[in-house]
Design an enzyme around this catalytic site. Structure first.
Site, PDB file in Angstrom:
ATOM      1  N   HIS A 255      -5.598   7.444  -2.104  1.00  0.00           N
ATOM      2  CA  HIS A 255      -6.493   6.398  -1.610  1.00  0.00           C
ATOM      3  C   HIS A 255      -7.654   6.150  -2.570  1.00  0.00           C
ATOM      4  O   HIS A 255      -8.133   7.061  -3.231  1.00  0.00           O
ATOM      5  CB  HIS A 255      -7.032   6.781  -0.230  1.00  0.00           C
ATOM      6  CG  HIS A 255      -6.015   6.613   0.859  1.00  0.00           C
ATOM      7  ND1 HIS A 255      -5.992   7.375   1.996  1.00  0.00           N
ATOM      8  CD2 HIS A 255      -4.976   5.749   0.962  1.00  0.00           C
ATOM      9  CE1 HIS A 255      -4.986   6.993   2.761  1.00  0.00           C
ATOM     10  NE2 HIS A 255      -4.343   6.020   2.149  1.00  0.00           N
TER      11      HIS A 255
ATOM     12  N   HIS B 122       1.693   4.868  -2.561  1.00  0.00           N
ATOM     13  CA  HIS B 122       1.802   6.310  -2.281  1.00  0.00           C
ATOM     14  C   HIS B 122       3.146   6.855  -2.777  1.00  0.00           C
ATOM     15  O   HIS B 122       3.209   7.938  -3.368  1.00  0.00           O
ATOM     16  CB  HIS B 122       1.686   6.571  -0.780  1.00  0.00           C
ATOM     17  CG  HIS B 122       0.300   6.423  -0.225  1.00  0.00           C
ATOM     18  ND1 HIS B 122      -0.818   6.897  -0.864  1.00  0.00           N
ATOM     19  CD2 HIS B 122      -0.136   5.846   0.928  1.00  0.00           C
ATOM     20  CE1 HIS B 122      -1.893   6.627  -0.129  1.00  0.00           C
ATOM     21  NE2 HIS B 122      -1.506   5.985   0.947  1.00  0.00           N
TER      22      HIS B 122
ATOM     23  N   HIS C 251       0.830  -1.212   0.000  1.00  0.00           N
ATOM     24  CA  HIS C 251       0.000   0.000   0.000  1.00  0.00           C
ATOM     25  C   HIS C 251       0.867   1.266   0.000  1.00  0.00           C
ATOM     26  O   HIS C 251       0.657   2.175  -0.816  1.00  0.00           O
ATOM     27  CB  HIS C 251      -0.920  -0.013   1.231  1.00  0.00           C
ATOM     28  CG  HIS C 251      -1.757   1.217   1.400  1.00  0.00           C
ATOM     29  ND1 HIS C 251      -3.075   1.285   0.993  1.00  0.00           N
ATOM     30  CD2 HIS C 251      -1.475   2.447   1.913  1.00  0.00           C
ATOM     31  CE1 HIS C 251      -3.560   2.486   1.258  1.00  0.00           C
ATOM     32  NE2 HIS C 251      -2.601   3.219   1.822  1.00  0.00           N
ATOM     33  N   GLU C 252       1.824   1.324   0.897  1.00  0.00           N
ATOM     34  CA  GLU C 252       2.625   2.549   1.017  1.00  0.00           C
ATOM     35  C   GLU C 252       3.492   2.793  -0.219  1.00  0.00           C
ATOM     36  O   GLU C 252       3.750   3.936  -0.594  1.00  0.00           O
ATOM     37  CB  GLU C 252       3.489   2.495   2.284  1.00  0.00           C
ATOM     38  CG  GLU C 252       2.689   2.432   3.581  1.00  0.00           C
ATOM     39  CD  GLU C 252       1.687   3.558   3.758  1.00  0.00           C
ATOM     40  OE1 GLU C 252       1.948   4.678   3.271  1.00  0.00           O
ATOM     41  OE2 GLU C 252       0.628   3.302   4.380  1.00  0.00           O
TER      42      GLU C 252
END
Lengths: 197, 133
Positions: A135, A129, A125-126
């Site tokens: 998101h 980013h 997930h990170e």
């Protein structure tokens, strides 16, 4: 999928990114291998590569575990709550909460009543980013903001793949398959970049 | 703390309530709605401020369930595919207390999660048909 305001991405002349771990964390090879697997999830679908180097100060992506206030204005809050955060490109800052109980391998679903968090799920997930994704409201996507303890989610959904390929294009070796399907959720923020279907 | 796998976690880690998240206090706000004034609402406002749902950050949030909080809850519910009631129903609270990424959902008032999409866009998608070729 979503992008950060202004749609930041790594420049086109930086397709081979390096990453390093905060030396003070003294992570084991088992823990570092989790991040390696997480980077592969993304490099499979886009033409970027990720290589670990020893020099934390010169790496493009700098990974560290921190506790509480660690100087970036976004303090961590102890067990559970916020688990990690990462900055938009080309910052490369990737921070995880050192107070969490991280599980680094195996099936975690049998332990849903504990505070254990699957590290690879959060890492994938990170990295999204770090590469420029925000998101998503698609619950099956990697970029959905929440993850329950005892949950493992490491495979990119079609929503994640579509979003990241708008930023970087497709890896020439990517065969177009994804493990999960989801609905395209969004448009971009005032972005002149065309959407290619 | 790192655990190689699930079986390496000591038994006391699986006992519920040994370690509670700071967000578990929001459970006490179940059923709150506009007009209420209850201890803990100020902390919930801080939560929504942290993730971009309440843009302004006064020195101290009050414990009033005001219009700003109701609007934030509706936006949050839309982003997380919940019924847009504007109230702290159980489904919303269960979502709020889940562990999550520290990055904001709404950055500088902008998002492309559900709440950032126009109805015309969704309508277009809903009526767009494709044929395999």
């Amino acid at each position: 999928y979503a992008f950060f305001p202004g749609t930041p991405r790594w420049p086109a002349n930086m397709l081979d990114l390096t990453y390093a771990f905060l030396p003070g964390n003294s992570l084991t090879d088992d823990v570092k291998a989790v991040f390696s697997r997480a980077f592969v999830k993304w490099s499979t679908v886009i033409p970027l590569t990720f290589t670990e180097i020893d020099s934390y100060s010169t790496a493009d992506i700098r990974i560290g575990f921190f506790v509480g206030d660690h100087g970036d204005g976004e303090p961590f809050d102890g067990v559970l709550g916020t688990l990690a955060h990462a900055f938009s490109p080309p910052s490369g800052r990737f921070h995880l909460d050192g107070d969490e109980n991280w599980v680094i391998s195996g099936d975690i679903s049998s332990n849903s009543g504990s505070t254990a968090i699957d590290l690879e799920s959060v890492a994938v997930h990170e990295i999204g980013h770090v590469l420029g994704l925000g998101h998503s409201s698609v619950e099956d996507s990697i970029m959905y903001p929440t993850i329950s303890s005892g949950t493992r989610k490491v495979e990119l959904a079609s929503d994640d793949i579509e979003g990241i390929q708008i930023l970087y294009g497709s890896n020439p070796n990517y065969n177009g398959s994804s493990s999960t399907t989801s609905t395209n959720q969004s448009d971009t923020n005032d972005c002149s970049r065309p959407h290619v279907i | 703390t790192f655990f190689l796998n699930i079986s390496s976690i000591p038994p006391w880690f699986v006992i519920p309530d040994v370690t509670k998240s700071a967000w578990d206090i929001f459970q006490n706000l179940s059923g709150c709605h506009a007009g209420d004034k209850i201890d803990g609402i100020s902390k919930l406002k801080n939560y929504f401020n942290e993730f971009g749902y309440i843009p302004t950050s006064p020195a101290n949030f009050t414990d009033d369930f005001d219009d700003a909080l109701e609007s934030a809850i509706k936006t949050y519910q839309k982003n997380f595919n919940l019924n847009e009631t504007g109230q702290l129903d159980n489904d919303t609270l269960q979502q709020i207390i889940k562990p999550r990424c520290g990055n904001a959902d709404i950055v500088n008032g902008s998002t492309t999660m559900n709440s950032g999409k126009t109805s015309s866009y969704n309508t277009t998608i809903a009526h767009f048909h494709t044929v395999g070729h």
